[in-house]
Design a protein around this motif. Sequence first.
Motif, PDB file in Angstrom:
ATOM      1  N   PHE A 113      19.853  33.914  64.658  1.00  0.00           N
ATOM      2  CA  PHE A 113      19.146  32.636  64.466  1.00  0.00           C
ATOM      3  C   PHE A 113      19.195  32.198  62.990  1.00  0.00           C
ATOM      4  N   SER A 114      19.007  33.162  62.075  1.00  0.00           N
ATOM      5  CA  SER A 114      19.012  32.817  60.647  1.00  0.00           C
ATOM      6  C   SER A 114      20.355  32.235  60.229  1.00  0.00           C
ATOM      7  N   TYR A 115      21.437  32.896  60.656  1.00  0.00           N
ATOM      8  CA  TYR A 115      22.763  32.380  60.292  1.00  0.00           C
ATOM      9  C   TYR A 115      22.995  31.014  60.935  1.00  0.00           C
ATOM     10  N   TRP A 116      22.520  30.866  62.150  1.00  0.00           N
ATOM     11  CA  TRP A 116      22.677  29.585  62.851  1.00  0.00           C
ATOM     12  C   TRP A 116      21.955  28.465  62.095  1.00  0.00           C
ATOM     13  N   GLU A 117      20.694  28.725  61.711  1.00  0.00           N
ATOM     14  CA  GLU A 117      19.934  27.719  60.952  1.00  0.00           C
ATOM     15  C   GLU A 117      20.638  27.414  59.636  1.00  0.00           C
ATOM     16  N   GLY A 118      21.105  28.468  58.982  1.00  0.00           N
ATOM     17  CA  GLY A 118      21.805  28.303  57.712  1.00  0.00           C
ATOM     18  C   GLY A 118      22.982  27.343  57.844  1.00  0.00           C
TER      19      GLY A 118
ATOM     20  N   LEU B  60      23.388  25.039  60.112  1.00  0.00           N
ATOM     21  CA  LEU B  60      22.912  23.678  60.367  1.00  0.00           C
ATOM     22  C   LEU B  60      22.442  23.015  59.072  1.00  0.00           C
ATOM     23  N   ASN B  61      22.017  23.846  58.106  1.00  0.00           N
ATOM     24  CA  ASN B  61      21.564  23.313  56.830  1.00  0.00           C
ATOM     25  C   ASN B  61      22.652  23.370  55.749  1.00  0.00           C
ATOM     26  N   GLY B  62      23.888  23.337  56.188  1.00  0.00           N
ATOM     27  CA  GLY B  62      24.985  23.270  55.232  1.00  0.00           C
ATOM     28  C   GLY B  62      25.486  24.621  54.740  1.00  0.00           C
ATOM     29  N   GLY B  63      24.969  25.701  55.306  1.00  0.00           N
ATOM     30  CA  GLY B  63      25.423  27.044  54.924  1.00  0.00           C
ATOM     31  C   GLY B  63      26.764  27.396  55.552  1.00  0.00           C
ATOM     32  N   ARG B  64      27.168  28.655  55.423  1.00  0.00           N
ATOM     33  CA  ARG B  64      28.489  29.042  55.934  1.00  0.00           C
ATOM     34  C   ARG B  64      28.549  29.024  57.463  1.00  0.00           C
ATOM     35  N   LYS B  65      29.758  28.781  57.949  1.00  0.00           N
ATOM     36  CA  LYS B  65      29.948  28.582  59.386  1.00  0.00           C
ATOM     37  C   LYS B  65      30.332  29.874  60.110  1.00  0.00           C
ATOM     38  N   SER B  66      30.100  31.006  59.451  1.00  0.00           N
ATOM     39  CA  SER B  66      30.437  32.283  60.079  1.00  0.00           C
ATOM     40  C   SER B  66      29.511  33.372  59.551  1.00  0.00           C
ATOM     41  N   ILE B  67      29.459  34.476  60.284  1.00  0.00           N
ATOM     42  CA  ILE B  67      28.678  35.627  59.820  1.00  0.00           C
ATOM     43  C   ILE B  67      29.665  36.634  59.232  1.00  0.00           C
ATOM     44  N   PRO B  68      29.496  37.008  57.966  1.00  0.00           N
ATOM     45  CA  PRO B  68      30.436  37.954  57.363  1.00  0.00           C
ATOM     46  C   PRO B  68      30.479  39.275  58.146  1.00  0.00           C
ATOM     47  N   TYR B  69      31.662  39.805  58.285  1.00  0.00           N
ATOM     48  CA  TYR B  69      31.872  41.098  58.949  1.00  0.00           C
ATOM     49  C   TYR B  69      30.969  42.162  58.337  1.00  0.00           C
ATOM     50  N   LEU B  70      30.868  42.164  57.017  1.00  0.00           N
ATOM     51  CA  LEU B  70      30.078  43.197  56.334  1.00  0.00           C
ATOM     52  C   LEU B  70      28.582  43.076  56.653  1.00  0.00           C
TER      53      LEU B  70
END
Lengths: 194, 194
Positions: free
Chosen positions: B149-154, B156-166
């Motif tokens: 959810f955090s990455y998804w919200e990020g 939507l707010n202009g953050g990165r469009k993927s979750i880093p593998y690490l």
Amino acid sequence: MNYPNGKKSPARTSYTRNKPDFSNRGMTLEDDIAATNEYYRIANIANIHKKPTPIQIVDVHYPKRSAAVIKEAYFKQASTTDFNGVYRGRYVDFEAKETKNKTSFPLSNIHQHQIDHMKDCHQHGGICFLIVKFTVHDETYLFPAENLFSYWEGQLNGGRKSIPYLDIKEIGIVLDFHFQARVDYAKAIDKLYF
Amino acid sequence: MNYPNGKKSPARTSYTRNKPDFSNRGMTLEDDIAATNEYYRIANIANIHKKPTPIQIVDVHYPKRSAAVIKEAYFKQASTTDFNGVYRGRYVDFEAKETKNKTSFPLSNIHQHQIDHMKDCHQHGGICFLIVKFTVHDETYLFPAENLFSYWEGQLNGGRKSIPYLDIKEIGIVLDFHFQARVDYAKAIDKLYF
């Protein structure tokens, strides 16, 4: 409803369903449960869905610039019950059946694999039950799976092939019709399992 | 598999699946999860099923003395995730995705309605997560919905469009391959939620 490619959806058939509109009484039990589930979801009460009917697809066409068309497919038997989801942290699983019978619910409405599935889910701590509507009485009941299992075993051991209406009335919980929660099974779950 | 009317089932296509046989490695993630679910069921560990793909049926033929044939149907978008069921009394709900990407998991693999569904189930006390397989690394992870959810919200707010593998490696739980539980997510649930 429109398809992603912008085409209008095909004509409704008995297999398709629009969104429940919370207005009409006297629909089928399945419609009433769909409306109830939708209400539960919107009102943040529970998240319960009907599982799609499993289909064995044999042939699919992919026309240019329009949606894939399934040209040959067959109905498969489901290995589970029709409804499941989450309510107050618990797993909920049930099957819904209508009968025109006045004095009993014939066990021929239920299949062995549905019993097996409910036994399995019950064993893992799930809340499992049957929703039975007696259309002639216009009465709907939640009947706990634990009780259903006894009648099922009885039948396998030469007992009666149906559950008497009066037993369902006594053991089950009547589900009153409400404007939005037409088949208000969550309240019955509260009474029985919490 | 035979149909109830005794006819042999049609030839397998990419849409059909035989029972998992617990033998072959290197299948798709979905095959591995199907095998795991089957093992969990038989070994009385959990009852988790994949939901059938929802289909909009337009035309069905009923030939005499043989099974109903669906002649025209379309794929519908599911309103939920692909898998749900019960484990240790809790409701479990997840989506499974593979990626060929080495360094991140693209959020374009996930749809808004799946996020909405997982948020809703999570709010009702369900255990929700993503299973992600990095095919190039041959590594599979359970990634909790709360983190997704955090990455998804990020995003939507202009953050990165993927979750880093690490990040997935650090936050998620690696799912080791076992002979029967090929994607042994139940153990990971034990660690994270019990």
